[in-house]
Structures are given as structure tokens and as C-alpha cells.
Design a protein around this motif. Structure first.
Motif, PDB file in Angstrom:
ATOM      1  N   GLY A 165       0.832  -1.209   0.000  1.00  0.00           N
ATOM      2  CA  GLY A 165       0.000   0.000   0.000  1.00  0.00           C
ATOM      3  C   GLY A 165       0.862   1.252   0.000  1.00  0.00           C
ATOM      4  O   GLY A 165       0.601   2.207  -0.758  1.00  0.00           O
ATOM      5  N   GLN A 166       1.898   1.254   0.820  1.00  0.00           N
ATOM      6  CA  GLN A 166       2.788   2.429   0.896  1.00  0.00           C
ATOM      7  C   GLN A 166       3.491   2.669  -0.439  1.00  0.00           C
ATOM      8  O   GLN A 166       3.623   3.812  -0.883  1.00  0.00           O
ATOM      9  CB  GLN A 166       3.837   2.244   2.016  1.00  0.00           C
ATOM     10  N   ALA A 167       3.933   1.588  -1.069  1.00  0.00           N
ATOM     11  CA  ALA A 167       4.595   1.732  -2.378  1.00  0.00           C
ATOM     12  C   ALA A 167       3.628   2.356  -3.382  1.00  0.00           C
ATOM     13  O   ALA A 167       4.007   3.224  -4.187  1.00  0.00           O
ATOM     14  CB  ALA A 167       5.070   0.366  -2.880  1.00  0.00           C
ATOM     15  N   GLY A 168       2.368   1.950  -3.324  1.00  0.00           N
ATOM     16  CA  GLY A 168       1.363   2.512  -4.218  1.00  0.00           C
ATOM     17  C   GLY A 168       1.137   3.993  -3.942  1.00  0.00           C
ATOM     18  O   GLY A 168       1.018   4.798  -4.876  1.00  0.00           O
ATOM     19  N   LEU A 169       1.099   4.350  -2.663  1.00  0.00           N
ATOM     20  CA  LEU A 169       0.872   5.752  -2.306  1.00  0.00           C
ATOM     21  C   LEU A 169       2.020   6.641  -2.773  1.00  0.00           C
ATOM     22  O   LEU A 169       1.802   7.798  -3.171  1.00  0.00           O
ATOM     23  CB  LEU A 169       0.671   5.889  -0.791  1.00  0.00           C
TER      24      LEU A 169
END
Ligand SMILES: Cc1cc2nc3c(=O)[nH]c(=O)nc-3n(C[C@H](O)[C@H](O)[C@H](O)COP(=O)(O)OP(=O)(O)OC[C@H]3O[C@@H](n4cnc5c(N)ncnc54)[C@H](O)[C@@H]3O)c2cc1C
Length: 463
Positions: free
Chosen positions: A371-375
Motif C-alpha cells: 500500500g505504501q509503495a502505491g501511495l
């Protein structure tokens, strides 16, 4: 009610509608039970709150046990296919490889599922959202991706004529499409099956299921009255949460140890960005583009351009009073991109003695990293497109509810076998989102339809 039907189908959504059609077309006398009410182009609620209250389970949102994640699923004839975006994608090899590893079921691969995809696709009107339908939100997504060197692609959607050129706004169809353009099962498979003799009973919530020597006994409430139905066989198509709840309440966990395990939902994270000029993200085709970058697939997330109606947007904002007011006044200047996480950490579905569902699911470990990588990618795209400020919504959402009755060879780790029967129960079938043995990281609806077509062939073979 007994002796009238060859098969009862519980749940009328993406899977239930498709199975009802193929079984009825195959000559079976079928009854389709749906807990929710029947709406149509002329009767879909026109107000956000009203639509949520009447057409969704839990009045719109059901929360995880820790209240960090909210789940959405429809409760109406046609199920979640009525309120979804009808983005219809085939699985790629990565998704099939994950399913092979999780299930050990031979036919779960692109080649053997291709005829089932082709069969359902051939009956629907599906097209890529054309560039002429890209609103400013989509154009900013494309601009940001291209500046960062990220690959994107148009979304592939089931629709006939959304009349965007005439000023129609598709965001309204989150409460049902008023033009019968969106290819929900309500206006396709269920309608076709009814023309062939399918009996449909909306407002019937099945509460218990029992396997008997001559078939199955279902009991539930119809318009407030308890009713019992007997049939030689049943197809469970109540979705991941609906199927798990029904079987858990009916005592199947004693025989099916994995029941309720392996719950996935592609957790979605929404990021809003404010631009100087109006974006009008609510206008026209409200979703048009997605990421198509192998690096993102590898990193375990995908992106889509998306937006939310005003009431939902106000609920997503992390703040009250003048701050919320200022944010809402900038509604026309907001763009939005969502991250959908290809989740790997399974959740668990349980139900208490009164039938209340509990979904234990968190965005943690590897999924939180994804999720963090996507953000990070979303922020880069929005900044490159010229965003003035960026705002992250604190909640995550589960729209693709999957698992709980995983398909697989091993009875200890799965619930449904390769013929779509519950292990040890040859009269009970399921092929909907509940049978997903792992999250695919791809929109699930088309594969649910393809599996449902394959399952209907198995049922017809058994008759
Ligand atoms: C807002 C939104 C947008 C989405 N967009 C997309 C998209 O663009 N593309 C995509 O691939 N996926 C999308 N999805 C997800 C997709 O719609 C679902 O994965 C899919 O519809 C699930 O199909 P199903 O048949 O398993 O369940 P459903 O379609 O949810 O159908 C289950 C039905 O069973 C009924 N039911 C439940 N319990 C009982 C009971 N006890 N008795 C009788 N009836 C019962 C329910 O009321 C419901 O009608 C979206 C979901 C949401 C919420």
C-alpha cells in the motif's frame, strides 16, 4: 415449497445471475432467491444516503473488527453487479499462477479458462473507455503517469451507451444505472433467464441450509415471514460474506474446517489532490484509466482514476468544521487516484450465535508495504500533474470481497472442490467470489462470471 424446482440459487449477483441463466437455458427449473429488493432504471434511489441505506448491506459500510477497514457489498436484485463499475478484466498469468499454487486445481489457468471468458464476454457489450470520454481527472492521471514514465491503459467496461456526449454523468450509476447501459446481471443474464422461465424471489433472506438425504432444505424470511424450501440441489452465490455467514450459521464449520478462512479484499486507499483549475472529476465517465505498469504489478498494487460523490467525499475527509467546509467548497478542484493492494495476508470471517458477521482483516505486514509503495507512486503522479496539495484518506476500503470458501484439492485447507461442490456435499455448489483461493490483484467480476459458467456446466452434467 418443495418439488417445484430442480435447483435453488441463493444470491442474484455477478455469479448468481450468470448461473441462473445457464441452468435455466439448459432446461432446469430454477428459483433465484435474493435477500434485497428489486430496483430498476426507473426506481433506483436518487439520493446517496437513500441508495446506501436501501441497496447495501449494513446501510452502506460494514466494518472490520478493528474498524480500520470498511467493506461494501450490495443487497438488491443483481447484487453488487448493479452498483459496481463493471470493469471487466481477464486474469493474467501472475494471477493464475497464484491460484494454482494456492489451490492445486488443474483447470485454473488462462488456457483452460479462455472458453469460459469468451462465452460470457460474447454475451455482453464490453469496450475500452474511449479517449473522448476522458474527463479532466483521467487526463491528469495520464499526464502524471506519462511524466513519470509509468505505463497506463484505458479501463475495459461493460456498457452499451452511457451517452457521455449528451452530458450524462456516470458517477450516479453507483446507485444503479438509469440508462440500462451498465452490463449488470440485472439487465443481462437475469432478464434473459426470466424470459426462459427462471423464477425470481427478491426479499428472501436465507438463514439456514441443511443437507438432507434427498437434497437440501433452506429456510429463511420472505417479506418478514419464515419460509422453507426443499430442492434436489442448491447453488450458493451469496458472495464471500453471505456464503460464509449462511454456512457458519448452519453448522458446516464442523465438517469444513477452512470455512471463513482466507478472506481477501484488495484494500483500496484513496488520495485526493487539489488543483488550481476546476477538475470536475464527477463529470462524464467517472473512471476511465488504470495503471498498466509491470513494475506496479510486481510491487503488488495497481492504480485507477476514480472519484466519490459529495456525501461519500465528506465522510472520507479527516477533519471537521471549517476545514471540512473549505475542503468541500473545493469539490470541483479535486482529483483522485486509488491504490488497490494485491493483498497476501489473509483475513478471517466468523459469525456469532445471532448471525452477526465479524471480519478480521488488517492492512499489515507485506500488504502495508504494498500500500505504501502505491501511495508513493500516486503522490509522484499527482505532483507531476501539478497538484497544489495532496490529501490521504485515513480509511481503507474493501470492494472486492473474496474467499472464505476457497476452492482447492485438500479438504483441510479448502471448502469447495474442482467440481464446485462443497467437499463431501455433492448437492451444494458455489462458484462466486467466495471460492477465490487467493487475491488475484485484478478486478474479479469477469472471472467470477467465467467460473460461474464453468460451474453451471458441472451442475447440468450432474442432473
Ligand atoms: C462500488 C463497487 C465497485 C466495484 N467495481 C468493480 C469493477 O468495476 N470490476 C470488478 O471486477 N469488480 C468490482 N467490484 C466487485 C464486484 O462487484 C464483486 O466482486 C462481485 O459482484 C461479487 O460477485 P458475487 O456474485 O460473489 O456477489 P454479489 O454480486 O455481491 O452477490 C451476492 C448476492 O447475494 C445476496 N445475498 C447475500 N446473502 C444472502 C442470503 N442469506 N439470502 C439471499 N441472498 C443473499 C446479496 O444481497 C447479493 O445480491 C466492485 C464492488 C463495489 C462494491
Amino acid at each position: 415449497m418443495s418439488g417445484q424446482f430442480d435447483c435453488v440459487i441463493v444470491g442474484s449477483g455477478t455469479s448468481g445471475g450468470v448461473i441462473a441463466y445457464y441452468l435455466t437455458a439448459g432446461g432446469m427449473r430454477c428459483l433465484l432467491l435474493e435477500a434485497g429488493d428489486a430496483y430498476g432504471a426507473d426506481t433506483f434511489p436518487e439520493n446517496d444516503m437513500d441508495g446506501s441505506a436501501r441497496m447495501f448491506w449494513g446501510g452502506g459500510l460494514e466494518l472490520s473488527t478493528t474498524a480500520e477497514m470498511a467493506f461494501l457489498r450490495a443487497r438488491c436484485l443483481g447484487g453488487t453487479s448493479v452498483v459496481n463499475q463493471c470493469l471487466l478484466d481477464r486474469f493474467d498469468e501472475h494471477a493464475w499462477d497464484g491460484w494454482q499454487a494456492a489451490s492445486g486445481i488443474g483447470f485454473l489457468n488462462g488456457e483452460e479458462m479462455a472458453p469460459h471468458y469468451a462465452e460470457v464476454e460474447g454475451r455482453l457489450s464490453i469496450r475500452e473507455v474511449p479517449p473522448t470520454h476522458h474527463n479532466r481527472n483521467a487526463l491528469l492521471f495520464v499526464e502524471g503517469c506519462e511524466r513519470r514514465g509509468y505505463q497506463w491503459a484505458p479501463l475495459r467496461r461493460g456498457e452499451t451507451d452511457c451517452a457521455i456526449e449528451e452530458g450524462n454523468d456516470c458517477i450516479a450509476c453507483l446507485n444503479g444505472c438509469r440508462r440500462d447501459s451498465k452490463q449488470s446481471t440485472l439487465v443481462t443474464f437475469i432478464r434473459w433467464a426470466q424470459a426462459l422461465g427462471l423464477q425470481v424471489m427478491p426479499g428472501f433472506q436465507v438463514e439456514r441450509l441443511e443437507s438432507t438425504p434427498d437434497g437440501v432444505r433452506l429456510s429463511g424470511t420472505h417479506q418478514g415471514q419464515m419460509q422453507e424450501i426443499r430442492a434436489p440441489r442448491v447453488v450458493l452465490a451469496a458472495g464471500a460474506l453471505g456464503n460464509a455467514r449462511l454456512l457458519l450459521r448452519s453448522g458446516f464449520k464442523k465438517r469444513l474446517l477452512s470455512l471463513g478462512e482466507g478472506f481477501y479484499c484488495h484494500p483500496q486507499l484513496m488520495t485526493f489532490a487539489e488543483f488550481d483549475e476546476p477538475v470536475d472529476a464527477h463529470r462524464g465517465a467517472f473512471q476511465a484509466c488504470k495503471s498498466d505498469d509491470p513494475r506496479f504489478r510486481q510491487a503488488g498494487f495497481k492504480l485507477e482514476n476514480v472519484f466519490a460523490p459529495p456525501t461519500s467525499l465528506a465522510m472520507l475527509y479527516p477533519g471537521f468544521g471549517p476545514r471540512l467546509q473549505a475542503f468541500m467548497l473545493r469539490y470541483r478542484h479535486l482529483a483522485c487516484i486509488e491504490v488497490a493492494v494485491h493483498d497476501t495476508v489473509p483475513g478471517r470471517i466468523t459469525a456469532d450465535a445471532r448471525g452477526k458477521l465479524h471480519m478480521a482483516k488488517r492492512l499489515e505486514g507485506e500488504d502495508a508495504r504494498r500500500g505504501q509503495a502505491g501511495l508513493v507512486a500516486v503522490r509522484e503522479i499527482l505532483e507531476s500533474a501539478g497538484a497544489r496539495t495532496i490529501l490521504q484518506c485515513p480509511m481503507s476500503f474493501g470492494l472486492h470481497l473474496m474467499g472464505g470458501l476457497a476452492i482447492g484439492r485438500d479438504e483441510r485447507t479448502s471448502v469447495v472442490n474442482g467440481r464446485f461442490n462443497l467437499h463431501g456435499f455433492p448437492n451444494i455448489y458455489a462458484a462466486d467470489s467466495s471460492v477465490f483461493p487467493a487475491a488475484p490483484g485484478i478486478n474479479p467480476a469477469l472471472t467470477i462470471m467465467a467460473l460461474s459458467h464453468r460451474a453451471s456446466q458441472e451442475v447440468l452434467r450432474d442432473v
